[in-house]
Design a protein around this motif. Structure first.
Motif, PDB file in Angstrom:
ATOM      1  N   UNK A   1       0.892  -1.091   0.084  1.00  0.00           N
ATOM      2  CA  UNK A   1      -0.014  -0.109   0.053  1.00  0.00           C
ATOM      3  C   UNK A   1       0.983   1.169  -0.103  1.00  0.00           C
ATOM      4  N   UNK A   2       0.747   1.977  -0.985  1.00  0.00           N
ATOM      5  CA  UNK A   2       1.751   3.243  -1.167  1.00  0.00           C
ATOM      6  C   UNK A   2       0.863   4.433  -1.181  1.00  0.00           C
ATOM      7  N   UNK A   3       1.362   5.653  -0.682  1.00  0.00           N
ATOM      8  CA  UNK A   3       0.673   7.011  -0.326  1.00  0.00           C
ATOM      9  C   UNK A   3       1.849   7.883  -0.838  1.00  0.00           C
ATOM     10  N   UNK A   4       1.618   8.864  -2.112  1.00  0.00           N
ATOM     11  CA  UNK A   4       2.425   9.653  -2.351  1.00  0.00           C
ATOM     12  C   UNK A   4       1.809  11.165  -1.991  1.00  0.00           C
TER      13      UNK A   4
ATOM     14  N   UNK B   1      -7.406   6.953   5.564  1.00  0.00           N
ATOM     15  CA  UNK B   1      -6.913   5.963   4.474  1.00  0.00           C
ATOM     16  C   UNK B   1      -6.882   4.607   4.956  1.00  0.00           C
ATOM     17  N   UNK B   2      -6.463   4.465   6.405  1.00  0.00           N
ATOM     18  CA  UNK B   2      -6.579   3.303   7.037  1.00  0.00           C
ATOM     19  C   UNK B   2      -7.807   2.705   7.498  1.00  0.00           C
ATOM     20  N   UNK B   3      -8.985   3.542   7.349  1.00  0.00           N
ATOM     21  CA  UNK B   3     -10.233   3.022   7.485  1.00  0.00           C
ATOM     22  C   UNK B   3     -11.035   3.689   8.730  1.00  0.00           C
TER      23      UNK B   3
ATOM     24  N   UNK C   1      -9.276   0.047   2.419  1.00  0.00           N
ATOM     25  CA  UNK C   1      -8.692   0.646   3.542  1.00  0.00           C
ATOM     26  C   UNK C   1      -7.123   0.101   3.315  1.00  0.00           C
ATOM     27  N   UNK C   2      -6.172   0.963   3.661  1.00  0.00           N
ATOM     28  CA  UNK C   2      -4.712   0.561   3.726  1.00  0.00           C
ATOM     29  C   UNK C   2      -4.613  -0.471   4.833  1.00  0.00           C
TER      30      UNK C   2
ATOM     31  N   UNK D   1      -4.362  -5.585   2.242  1.00  0.00           N
ATOM     32  CA  UNK D   1      -3.848  -6.762   1.238  1.00  0.00           C
ATOM     33  C   UNK D   1      -4.287  -6.101  -0.168  1.00  0.00           C
ATOM     34  N   UNK D   2      -4.859  -4.970  -0.322  1.00  0.00           N
ATOM     35  CA  UNK D   2      -4.923  -4.699  -1.766  1.00  0.00           C
ATOM     36  C   UNK D   2      -3.959  -4.159  -2.633  1.00  0.00           C
ATOM     37  N   UNK D   3      -2.864  -3.545  -1.706  1.00  0.00           N
ATOM     38  CA  UNK D   3      -1.522  -2.945  -2.216  1.00  0.00           C
ATOM     39  C   UNK D   3      -1.859  -2.036  -3.360  1.00  0.00           C
ATOM     40  N   UNK D   4      -2.405  -0.961  -2.990  1.00  0.00           N
ATOM     41  CA  UNK D   4      -2.794  -0.013  -3.976  1.00  0.00           C
ATOM     42  C   UNK D   4      -1.843   1.446  -3.792  1.00  0.00           C
TER      43      UNK D   4
END
Lengths: 279, 383
Positions: free
Chosen positions: A66-69, B74-76, B225-226, B229-232
């Motif tokens: 999970x990455x955040x720019x 972002x973490x929900x 949510x961060x 496991x979606x790794x986006x």
């Protein structure tokens, strides 16, 4: 050292080619960071990587977490919020020297002061590469940059000393020349439970090198070799001899209560009290 | 001050109502910086949030306050911050980030006199246009304005709900009078509130996960949510459906248009206003926030004098509720916009009028409320 195939598994290969110039040192740091993640045994799904703005901050787009720019200088506040929401996650910050020491400088010292469990890797190429090589708070004294055409008269921060003074509990420094030393220093920073800072001196031949007679990537690497000294040797140098030299290796390590742990204790304490108290 | 579970009248301050409503709405993370006249919200939440398993952080500056809640969101976690004028100026940078990246969050601005440090303990409504356009670039925003302690509670709940269901920053634009006003109010029982949660993907797709993809142009994307496991990727750069930067003119236009449509296709649902006697009146007062209270008093007095007066109290100022003004159309009808600034919403009303009715205003910039007498005097010049 982990085989390259393992590192590749942590990359978003489909996002290549990357934006970095030929001869840029950032790729060495990114590879070291991924080796460190593997070495520390972190699952891909348990790590969030956060960055601000600048050349190095683009690294988050290439790694499979999970990455955040975020916005310029703001990686640490965002990372702090993520860590507070999910303390079980590993949160790493990849930051440039301008991003972390200038516009994000206030966030940096306060995150260190809290000793929140974040790992910051500073890509110090001594200039703002993304905008054309202007000087940063880590640019060497007398260096030439598009905004210091007569030489830099501002004394740079020693960002490691700043981190220690502010309260960071793991501080290390290395260079892209010392590529074999680097992954372990980062891995130990990830393992450390508290605010960890790893400063990495890296080359920007396109701008910093061009303006300061270090135009080729190899010259930049040689400069790193010639200006870095192991901590123990550094400590034996006279004050004059220390000038312009960088101590490398593990510089500082301490155990101090970690912020999210302390906050969890508050919640436990308050909830016990409020359950007793009639409402 | 703790909320009682039973539905019972309480005597409390607007800022307290806001803090308690945030907890009732499910907010479990607050990060901010102390600033008059919003500080009570932070103080109350520093005590209350850990009691419900939530977390509070006093940050090093205003920007960090918003940055931290965006990270937590972002973490929900439902997240909120509060500030006033000078801090609201600093928060503009990341309001744009939240809008572009569709991160649910609530930003409370308890307005005080400006510009600059201005009048820290005095009321004003000078931030209406800043709330709409303060951050750079084209972006939609939802701005709600309370005019009582009860509305401070109710609109905080609405703000959290809109931010979640539409994945957007929502600004609760209060003012010093409402923030510090103590009055009697009755709130819904815990458990009876209708609460919204953000749309999330039900499960990880077999193929590529597209966090910013929607089925229709006005739809709200299901962003994970961060840590699930979606790794986006999330970026403040213009991004494609996969969350990665793009410079494609088509993708850019599609994204910015969708963000706009997401809010503007729902104006009927978002735009809250109380109206009375718009058809029968020749003069209609239009106001919001603390100034609406002076208008209500002026309406009562004018009716005692036998005048036909109507009233519009805006609870949503952005998106601007154009349709609310339709019944004002008619020859000889005038809308008087009353606001504690030198003219901000009045220009919106003039745009909406477009010749269908006359528009004038009562404005002030002295750090005190507009009085009912000033409004009555204005009515007197028209009738």
């Amino acid at each position: 050292m982990e085989p390259l195939s393992e590192v590749k598994d942590f990359l978003r290969i489909e996002k290549f080619p990357h934006i970095w110039c030929a001869g840029c040192g950032h790729g060495i740091i990114l590879q070291s960071f991924l080796r460190a993640v593997i070495d520390a045994g972190i699952d891909k799904n348990d790590m969030v990587v956060v960055s601000g703005i600048g050349c190095s901050s683009r690294a988050v787009g290439y790694v499979d977490f999970d990455t955040l720019h975020t916005a310029h200088g703001r990686a640490l506040p965002f990372a702090t919020g993520i860590k507070m929401a999910k303390p079980e996650l590993n949160v790493a910050i990849l930051a440039g020297d301008g991003d972390i020491a200038a516009i994000g400088g206030n966030h940096f010292i306060h995150a260190a002061r809290r000793n929140i469990d974040l790992t910051v890797v500073i890509f110090n190429n001594f200039n703002y590469g993304m905008t054309g090589g202007q000087s940063s708070p880590l640019t060497c004294l007398n260096a030439i940059a598009p905004t210091t055409p007569y030489g830099n008269i501002e004394r740079p921060f020693d960002i490691c000393s700043l981190a220690i003074a502010a309260g960071a509990t793991y501080v290390a420094r290395s260079t892209t020349y010392h590529a074999l030393q680097l992954p372990e220093l980062i891995a130990n920073g990830i393992r450390h439970h508290g605010f960890s800072v790893i400063e990495v001196l890296t080359g920007c031949p396109t701008y910093y090198g061009k303006f300061n007679s270090l135009r080729s990537p190899s010259k930049m690497l040689e400069w790193q070799r010639d200006h870095s000294v192991n901590l123990k040797q550094y400590q034996m140098l006279s004050e004059d001899a220390k000038e312009g030299k960088f101590a490398i290796g593990l510089i500082h390590s301490a155990e101090r209560p970690e912020y999210t742990d302390e906050y969890s204790k508050i919640i436990q304490k308050v909830q016990v009290v409020s359950q007793k108290e009639p409402r | 001050m703790h909320m009682k579970k039973e539905k019972k009248a309480q005597f409390l301050q607007g800022n307290t109502a806001c803090a308690e409503a945030a907890i009732a709405a499910g907010v479990r993370f607050y990060a901010g910086y102390p600033i008059t006249p919003s500080t009570e919200i932070a103080e109350i939440l520093s005590k209350r949030l850990p009691e419900v398993g939530g977390k509070f952080m006093q940050m090093e500056d205003e920007i960090a306050g918003l940055g931290a809640i965006l990270g937590a969101s972002l973490a929900g976690i439902k997240s909120m911050t509060a500030t006033s004028g000078p801090g609201f100026s600093l928060k503009q940078e990341l309001i744009g980030y939240a809008a572009l990246c569709e991160i649910p969050c609530v930003i409370v601005n308890v307005q005080r006199g400006g510009p600059s440090t201005g009048l820290p303990t005095s009321p004003a409504q000078g931030d209406v246009m800043q709330a709409r356009w303060g951050t750079h670039g084209d972006h939609p925003i939802i701005v709600l304005v309370p005019s009582s302690v009860k509305e401070m509670y109710d609109l905080t709940i609405e703000a959290v709900n809109f931010s979640e269901s539409l994945r957007t920053p929502v600004i609760l634009l209060a003012d010093e009078v409402i923030g510090h006003l103590y009055e009697k109010a009755t709130f819904p029982e815990e458990g009876s509130l209708k609460l919204s949660c953000r749309p999330r993907p039900e499960k990880k797709p077999d193929g590529k996960y597209l966090p910013f993809a929607t089925s229709t142009p006005a739809d709200v994307p299901r962003i994970a949510d961060f840590g699930e496991g979606f790794r986006f990727n999330v970026t403040g750069l213009i991004h494609d459906l996969d969350g990665f930067p793009t410079q494609s003119p088509q993708a850019t236009e599609a994204l910015l248009t969708r963000l706009h449509e997401k809010i503007y296709s729902r104006v009927k649902e978002i735009c809250l206003a109380d109206t009375e006697n718009l058809e029968g009146a020749s003069v209609i007062l239009c106001s919001y926030g603390a100034t609406a209270r002076s208008c209500a008093e002026a309406v009562t007095e004018a009716r005692r004098q036998g005048l036909k007066i109507g009233m519009i109290k805006l609870k949503t100022v952005w998106p601007f509720p154009d349709f609310v003004f339709d019944p004002c159309a008619g020859k000889g009808k005038t809308v008087i916009v009353c606001e504690m600034n030198l003219g901000q919403i009045v220009h919106e009303v003039q745009r909406v009028a477009n010749g269908r009715f006359k528009v004038t205003g009562v404005h002030s910039c002295r750090g005190t409320m507009i009085t009912p007498k000033e409004i009555l005097d204005k009515i007197g010049t028209l009738i």
